[in-house]
Motif scaffolding. Structure first.
Motif, PDB file in Angstrom:
ATOM      1  N   THR A  71       9.591  -7.626  -4.833  1.00  0.00           N
ATOM      2  CA  THR A  71       8.708  -7.582  -5.152  1.00  0.00           C
ATOM      3  C   THR A  71       9.310  -5.901  -6.207  1.00  0.00           C
ATOM      4  OG1 THR A  71       7.080  -7.887  -4.180  1.00  0.00           O
ATOM      5  CG2 THR A  71       6.325  -6.895  -5.902  1.00  0.00           C
ATOM      6  N   VAL A  72       9.563  -4.478  -5.860  1.00  0.00           N
ATOM      7  CA  VAL A  72       9.629  -3.620  -6.319  1.00  0.00           C
ATOM      8  C   VAL A  72      10.603  -3.106  -7.633  1.00  0.00           C
ATOM      9  CG1 VAL A  72      10.645  -1.460  -5.947  1.00  0.00           C
ATOM     10  CG2 VAL A  72       8.957  -2.221  -4.270  1.00  0.00           C
ATOM     11  N   ALA A  73      11.678  -4.544  -6.832  1.00  0.00           N
ATOM     12  CA  ALA A  73      12.990  -4.591  -7.742  1.00  0.00           C
ATOM     13  C   ALA A  73      11.947  -5.330  -9.434  1.00  0.00           C
ATOM     14  CB  ALA A  73      14.059  -5.971  -7.312  1.00  0.00           C
ATOM     15  N   GLU A  74      11.907  -6.427  -8.870  1.00  0.00           N
ATOM     16  CA  GLU A  74      11.746  -7.595 -10.330  1.00  0.00           C
ATOM     17  C   GLU A  74      10.525  -6.847 -10.975  1.00  0.00           C
ATOM     18  OE1 GLU A  74       7.317  -9.205 -11.861  1.00  0.00           O
ATOM     19  OE2 GLU A  74       7.450  -9.109  -9.517  1.00  0.00           O
ATOM     20  N   VAL A  75      10.128  -5.696 -10.649  1.00  0.00           N
ATOM     21  CA  VAL A  75       8.625  -4.358 -11.396  1.00  0.00           C
ATOM     22  C   VAL A  75       9.609  -3.825 -12.175  1.00  0.00           C
ATOM     23  CG1 VAL A  75       6.749  -3.035 -11.305  1.00  0.00           C
ATOM     24  CG2 VAL A  75       6.138  -4.635  -9.723  1.00  0.00           C
TER      25      VAL A  75
ATOM     26  N   LEU B  37      -5.016  -4.355  -4.254  1.00  0.00           N
ATOM     27  CA  LEU B  37      -3.570  -3.862  -3.019  1.00  0.00           C
ATOM     28  C   LEU B  37      -4.058  -3.316  -1.803  1.00  0.00           C
ATOM     29  CD1 LEU B  37      -1.205  -2.613  -5.219  1.00  0.00           C
ATOM     30  CD2 LEU B  37      -0.781  -4.686  -4.441  1.00  0.00           C
ATOM     31  N   GLY B  38      -5.376  -2.263  -2.029  1.00  0.00           N
ATOM     32  CA  GLY B  38      -5.405  -1.213  -1.133  1.00  0.00           C
ATOM     33  C   GLY B  38      -5.827  -1.681   0.507  1.00  0.00           C
ATOM     34  N   SER B  39      -7.373  -2.812  -0.584  1.00  0.00           N
ATOM     35  CA  SER B  39      -8.063  -4.076   0.711  1.00  0.00           C
ATOM     36  C   SER B  39      -7.650  -5.077   0.734  1.00  0.00           C
ATOM     37  CB  SER B  39      -8.904  -5.213  -0.542  1.00  0.00           C
ATOM     38  OG  SER B  39      -8.719  -6.131  -1.767  1.00  0.00           O
ATOM     39  N   ILE B  40      -5.620  -5.167   0.601  1.00  0.00           N
ATOM     40  CA  ILE B  40      -5.093  -6.484   1.477  1.00  0.00           C
ATOM     41  C   ILE B  40      -4.437  -5.524   2.375  1.00  0.00           C
ATOM     42  CG2 ILE B  40      -2.602  -8.126   1.110  1.00  0.00           C
ATOM     43  CD1 ILE B  40      -3.801  -7.969  -1.869  1.00  0.00           C
ATOM     44  N   ALA B  41      -4.340  -3.842   2.206  1.00  0.00           N
ATOM     45  CA  ALA B  41      -3.637  -3.552   3.467  1.00  0.00           C
ATOM     46  C   ALA B  41      -5.169  -3.382   4.201  1.00  0.00           C
ATOM     47  CB  ALA B  41      -2.661  -2.422   2.572  1.00  0.00           C
ATOM     48  N   ALA B  42      -5.933  -3.857   4.211  1.00  0.00           N
ATOM     49  CA  ALA B  42      -6.911  -3.571   5.024  1.00  0.00           C
ATOM     50  C   ALA B  42      -6.778  -4.751   5.712  1.00  0.00           C
ATOM     51  CB  ALA B  42      -8.404  -3.397   4.081  1.00  0.00           C
ATOM     52  N   LEU B  43      -6.464  -6.180   5.454  1.00  0.00           N
ATOM     53  CA  LEU B  43      -6.244  -7.577   5.789  1.00  0.00           C
ATOM     54  C   LEU B  43      -4.983  -7.185   6.973  1.00  0.00           C
ATOM     55  CD1 LEU B  43      -6.493 -10.189   3.333  1.00  0.00           C
ATOM     56  CD2 LEU B  43      -8.309  -9.387   4.875  1.00  0.00           C
ATOM     57  N   TYR B  44      -3.803  -6.608   5.983  1.00  0.00           N
ATOM     58  CA  TYR B  44      -2.742  -6.654   7.030  1.00  0.00           C
ATOM     59  C   TYR B  44      -3.435  -6.058   8.244  1.00  0.00           C
ATOM     60  CZ  TYR B  44       0.163  -7.935   3.357  1.00  0.00           C
ATOM     61  OH  TYR B  44       0.539  -8.825   2.189  1.00  0.00           O
ATOM     62  N   LEU B  45      -4.184  -4.560   8.281  1.00  0.00           N
ATOM     63  CA  LEU B  45      -5.043  -3.837   9.308  1.00  0.00           C
ATOM     64  C   LEU B  45      -5.196  -5.285  10.460  1.00  0.00           C
ATOM     65  CD1 LEU B  45      -5.933  -0.820   8.640  1.00  0.00           C
ATOM     66  CD2 LEU B  45      -4.217  -1.186  10.090  1.00  0.00           C
ATOM     67  N   MET B  46      -6.545  -5.390   9.647  1.00  0.00           N
ATOM     68  CA  MET B  46      -6.889  -7.058  10.586  1.00  0.00           C
ATOM     69  C   MET B  46      -6.573  -7.780  11.018  1.00  0.00           C
ATOM     70  SD  MET B  46     -10.641  -7.331   8.414  1.00  0.00           S
ATOM     71  CE  MET B  46     -10.684  -8.829   9.936  1.00  0.00           C
ATOM     72  N   LEU B  47      -5.457  -8.350  10.813  1.00  0.00           N
ATOM     73  CA  LEU B  47      -4.039  -9.121  11.020  1.00  0.00           C
ATOM     74  C   LEU B  47      -2.823  -8.637  12.286  1.00  0.00           C
ATOM     75  CD1 LEU B  47      -3.551 -10.981   8.075  1.00  0.00           C
ATOM     76  CD2 LEU B  47      -3.886 -12.454   9.540  1.00  0.00           C
ATOM     77  N   GLY B  48      -3.727  -7.139  12.682  1.00  0.00           N
ATOM     78  CA  GLY B  48      -2.884  -6.132  13.626  1.00  0.00           C
ATOM     79  C   GLY B  48      -1.345  -5.529  12.746  1.00  0.00           C
ATOM     80  N   ALA B  49      -1.254  -6.013  11.815  1.00  0.00           N
ATOM     81  CA  ALA B  49      -0.122  -5.681  10.822  1.00  0.00           C
ATOM     82  C   ALA B  49       0.291  -4.693  10.687  1.00  0.00           C
ATOM     83  CB  ALA B  49       0.893  -6.547   9.793  1.00  0.00           C
ATOM     84  N   GLU B  50      -0.030  -3.494  11.246  1.00  0.00           N
ATOM     85  CA  GLU B  50      -0.016  -1.587  11.060  1.00  0.00           C
ATOM     86  C   GLU B  50       0.673  -0.990   9.459  1.00  0.00           C
ATOM     87  OE1 GLU B  50      -0.068  -2.934  14.571  1.00  0.00           O
ATOM     88  OE2 GLU B  50      -2.196  -2.517  15.034  1.00  0.00           O
ATOM     89  N   ALA B  55       3.632   0.032   5.051  1.00  0.00           N
ATOM     90  CA  ALA B  55       4.048  -0.011   4.219  1.00  0.00           C
ATOM     91  C   ALA B  55       3.802  -0.499   2.357  1.00  0.00           C
ATOM     92  CB  ALA B  55       5.381  -1.021   3.704  1.00  0.00           C
ATOM     93  N   GLN B  56       2.447  -1.270   2.607  1.00  0.00           N
ATOM     94  CA  GLN B  56       1.635  -1.377   1.798  1.00  0.00           C
ATOM     95  C   GLN B  56       1.138  -0.495   0.492  1.00  0.00           C
ATOM     96  OE1 GLN B  56       0.787  -4.653   0.428  1.00  0.00           O
ATOM     97  NE2 GLN B  56      -0.325  -4.803  -0.668  1.00  0.00           N
ATOM     98  N   VAL B  57       0.318   0.552   1.433  1.00  0.00           N
ATOM     99  CA  VAL B  57      -0.214   1.031   0.613  1.00  0.00           C
ATOM    100  C   VAL B  57       1.168   2.770   0.211  1.00  0.00           C
ATOM    101  CG1 VAL B  57      -1.680   3.473   0.446  1.00  0.00           C
ATOM    102  CG2 VAL B  57      -2.132   1.230   2.009  1.00  0.00           C
ATOM    103  N   ILE B  58       1.974   2.533   0.511  1.00  0.00           N
ATOM    104  CA  ILE B  58       3.372   3.720   0.316  1.00  0.00           C
ATOM    105  C   ILE B  58       3.522   3.107  -0.934  1.00  0.00           C
ATOM    106  CG2 ILE B  58       5.304   4.379   0.500  1.00  0.00           C
ATOM    107  CD1 ILE B  58       4.240   4.678   3.948  1.00  0.00           C
ATOM    108  N   ILE B  59       4.341   1.805  -0.594  1.00  0.00           N
ATOM    109  CA  ILE B  59       4.902   1.199  -1.853  1.00  0.00           C
ATOM    110  C   ILE B  59       4.223   0.632  -2.933  1.00  0.00           C
ATOM    111  CG2 ILE B  59       7.052  -0.686  -2.286  1.00  0.00           C
ATOM    112  CD1 ILE B  59       7.865  -0.837   0.577  1.00  0.00           C
ATOM    113  N   TYR B  60       3.150  -0.400  -2.847  1.00  0.00           N
ATOM    114  CA  TYR B  60       2.210  -0.615  -4.079  1.00  0.00           C
ATOM    115  C   TYR B  60       1.718   0.072  -4.970  1.00  0.00           C
ATOM    116  CZ  TYR B  60       4.377  -5.727  -2.950  1.00  0.00           C
ATOM    117  OH  TYR B  60       4.189  -6.651  -2.909  1.00  0.00           O
TER     118      TYR B  60
END
Lengths: 102, 163
Positions: A71-75, B37-50, B55-60
């Protein structure tokens, strides 16, 4: 009132994906279209993580780790193309970019 | 409890996605995308994917949004801000609300110091993901770096000003 099951995550991901698709199809601004694509890609990631969690299989998480750099590359490439188009045509309205229309 | 949290996060995600689509202003769209994107990161936390949440917060929410806002700034010049401030009442409200938030944070931190230190969470999936990434998925992992390099070279070429 228990924890949400797999289907809840799948429904949410489908809704986000549909909203993103609607945005891609209706936005005129090229940057708006890219934003919609971001929504769709994230909906797919929700699906992958939810399946990984409910099947107790870590491969889904690893797969998501691969989709994020893609996705990063795409953006990056997409925004560079939009900037190049803006330099050449002075517009990023998708309706005006009909050079390849037959 | 978990269901209520899920519903709240899902509502935030859907509303921000709709806001992204329905707002014509591109900057507003980008900011709505940050919320989504922040809310989706919260969903990842709920799913146990810390790790994925981080990574979602930092990259996206970090890198990609900076890129988007920068491109919007370059391509869509906004109107010059002149004349009287149209949102004066909001700005006056901001200071007391900020003070309230600071107070809340201080109370939460003070309460936490009093509580016995919670046992550190198990290593989570970071270690397992790393192990998987560097054994079974080593080749795709290396390919990703080649992809990123290709994207970087392509972007440099596209963005170069023709002399």
């Amino acid at each position: 009132m228990g924890a949400p099951g797999l289907h809840a995550y799948l429904v949410l991901a489908a809704l986000v994906f549909a909203i993103g698709l609607f945005g891609v199809l209706t936005r005129r601004n090229a940057i708006g279209i890219l934003l919609g694509i971001e929504l769709m890609l994230n909906a797919v990631n929700i699906n992958l993580v939810a399946f990984a969690r409910f099947n107790a299989d870590l491969v889904g998480l690893v797969f998501t780790l691969f989709t994020i750099p893609i996705t990063v590359a795409e953006v990056g490439v997409g925004l560079a193309i939009i900037i190049a188009i803006f330099r050449a045509r002075k517009t990023i309205e998708a309706d005006h970019l009909n050079l390849l229309r037959g | 409890m978990a269901l209520a949290a899920f519903l709240l996060i899902a509502a935030v995600a859907l509303v921000s996605a709709l806001g992204l689509i329905l707002k014509r202003n591109a900057v507003h769209g980008a900011l709505f995308l940050v919320v989504n994107l922040g809310s989706i990161a919260a969903l990842y936390l709920m799913l146990g994917a810390e790790f994925l949440a981080a990574a979602q917060v930092i990259i996206y929410a970090g890198a990609i949004m900076v890129l988007f806002v920068f491109a919007i700034m370059v391509l869509i010049p906004g109107k010059e801000e002149t004349g009287p401030d149209p949102r004066r009442s909001y700005r006056l409200l901001a200071a007391p609300l900020g003070a309230l938030l600071l107070f809340e944070l201080a109370v939460a931190l003070a309460a936490r110091r009093g509580a016995p230190g919670a046992a550190t969470a198990p290593a989570g999936s970071v270690e397992a993901i790393g192990r998987l990434l560097f054994t079974d998925f080593l080749f795709p992992f290396e390919l990703t770096s080649v992809l990123l390099l290709a994207a970087m070279v392509g972007v440099l070429l596209l963005a170069r000003r023709r002399a």
